[in-house]
Design a protein around this motif. Structure first.
Motif, short mmCIF file in Angstrom:
data_model
loop_
_atom_site.label_atom_id
_atom_site.label_comp_id
_atom_site.label_asym_id
_atom_site.label_seq_id
_atom_site.Cartn_x
_atom_site.Cartn_y
_atom_site.Cartn_z
N VAL A 144 8.77 -5.23 8.57
CA VAL A 144 10.40 -5.16 8.30
C VAL A 144 10.60 -4.71 9.99
O VAL A 144 11.48 -4.89 10.80
N VAL A 145 10.29 -3.19 10.41
CA VAL A 145 11.16 -2.16 11.26
C VAL A 145 10.23 -2.02 12.80
O VAL A 145 11.04 -2.50 13.34
N PHE A 146 8.37 -1.72 12.57
CA PHE A 146 7.97 -1.39 13.54
C PHE A 146 7.19 -2.38 13.87
O PHE A 146 7.20 -2.74 15.02
N ARG A 147 6.33 -3.63 13.01
CA ARG A 147 5.38 -3.73 13.42
C ARG A 147 5.42 -5.08 13.04
O ARG A 147 4.71 -5.61 11.38
N CYS A 148 5.72 -6.80 12.76
CA CYS A 148 5.71 -7.75 11.60
C CYS A 148 4.48 -8.44 11.90
O CYS A 148 4.92 -8.86 10.75
N ASP A 149 4.00 -7.91 12.71
CA ASP A 149 2.34 -8.20 12.59
C ASP A 149 1.46 -8.13 11.05
O ASP A 149 1.12 -8.18 10.33
N MET A 150 2.49 -6.67 10.35
CA MET A 150 2.13 -6.11 9.20
C MET A 150 1.97 -7.03 8.32
O MET A 150 1.85 -6.73 6.96
N ILE A 151 3.42 -7.66 8.35
CA ILE A 151 2.46 -8.65 7.14
C ILE A 151 1.50 -9.44 6.60
O ILE A 151 1.65 -9.36 5.68
N LEU A 152 0.64 -9.26 7.83
CA LEU A 152 -0.27 -10.59 7.60
C LEU A 152 -0.95 -9.29 6.43
O LEU A 152 -1.70 -9.78 5.63
N LEU A 153 -1.02 -8.16 7.11
CA LEU A 153 -2.04 -7.23 5.95
C LEU A 153 -1.29 -7.27 4.62
O LEU A 153 -1.89 -6.95 3.55
N LEU A 154 0.19 -7.05 4.64
CA LEU A 154 0.01 -7.18 3.38
C LEU A 154 0.51 -8.16 2.41
O LEU A 154 0.21 -8.25 1.41
N GLY A 155 0.50 -9.25 3.22
CA GLY A 155 0.13 -10.67 2.08
C GLY A 155 -1.60 -9.95 1.46
O GLY A 155 -1.82 -10.97 0.42
N THR A 156 -2.89 -9.67 2.72
CA THR A 156 -3.92 -9.80 2.37
C THR A 156 -4.20 -8.88 0.79
O THR A 156 -4.60 -9.31 0.40
N ILE A 157 -3.37 -7.96 1.28
CA ILE A 157 -3.82 -6.54 0.15
C ILE A 157 -2.56 -6.78 -0.86
O ILE A 157 -3.58 -6.64 -2.24
N GLY A 158 -1.54 -7.62 -0.76
CA GLY A 158 0.19 -7.57 -1.88
C GLY A 158 -1.18 -9.51 -2.87
O GLY A 158 -1.20 -9.15 -4.04
N ALA A 159 -2.39 -10.17 -2.05
CA ALA A 159 -2.44 -11.15 -2.70
C ALA A 159 -3.93 -10.67 -3.60
O ALA A 159 -4.40 -11.23 -4.52
#
Length: 221
Positions: free
Chosen positions: A79-94
């Motif tokens: 949210v604050v620094f690198r929006c593409d980290m949402i992909l890492l959040l998605g894979t680890i979260g899944a």
């Protein structure tokens, strides 16, 4: 900035030692010390490096078994620094959801509350600094992903991470990390989400260097 990065690497190192032992910890320290890219950039105030501190923190929470904190650290980074980290959040979260590390409702509550808090913070601070209502990473996401204009920053082939970026950033750890994944089944739940993140990110025309520290650990095993 350098002290922040080294502190988060230390937190990750402590969890590596706790989970896999002192020998793995020693190899991790050696690999970190001889690897050029991260130590060189660790003192530069770039969005990638600011996000790097939070991703290292997320990895330490992940190894520690504090899974909701893992999600929170990745959300702050995205949210604050690198929006593409949402992909890492998605894979680890899944992966964590599939392993039943927490319930779907717990994850939703945690992610929404953390995201709203971070959005409020970044909009407040950046709007003051830029003198207009602004959420920087949303604009980046809109430009790169929704409008699909990331190619305007330059392009690389889809295999660039695997054939160029990772070999140069990981050096000898790159081929040997695959050996580690084959020899120790304990690390498979860690390597799959991160590898899938790199695969998904490879589809973007514009490429940037990613945080792949979790892969360095696999050499030691």
């Amino acid at each position: 900035m350098g002290c922040v990065i080294l502190t988060t690497l230390r937190l990750f190192r402590v969890e590596v030692k706790r989970k896999f032992g002192r020998h793995v910890e020693a190899f991790f320290v050696v690999l970190t010390a001889i690897q050029f890219h991260v130590l060189f950039y660790s003192t530069r105030p770039l969005p990638n490096i600011l996000a790097l501190a939070l991703v290292n923190l997320a990895y330490s929470f992940w190894f520690k078994g504090n899974y909701l904190r893992t999600l929170q650290a990745l959300i702050v980074a995205a949210v604050v620094f690198r929006c593409d980290m949402i992909l890492l959040l998605g894979t680890i979260g899944a992966a964590l959801l599939l392993s039943r590390s927490f319930s779907l409702m717990e994850a939703i509550k945690c992610c929404i509350s953390t995201a709203l808090l971070c959005i409020g913070f970044t909009v407040l601070v950046d709007s003051i600094m830029w003198q207009r209502i602004l959420w920087p990473e949303f604009e980046v996401f809109w430009f790169n992903s929704v409008l699909n204009r990331s190619s305007e920053w330059g392009t690389h082939s889809i295999h660039w991470y695997f054939t160029s970026a990772l070999p140069r950033s990981m050096l000898v750890a790159y081929p040997l990390c695959l050996v580690g994944a084959l020899l120790d089944r304990r690390i498979v739940p860690y390597v799959l989400p991160v590898t899938l993140f790199v695969v998904l990110y490879s589809k973007l025309p514009h490429k940037v260097i990613l945080n792949v520290w979790i892969l360095l650990l696999f050499l030691c095993l």
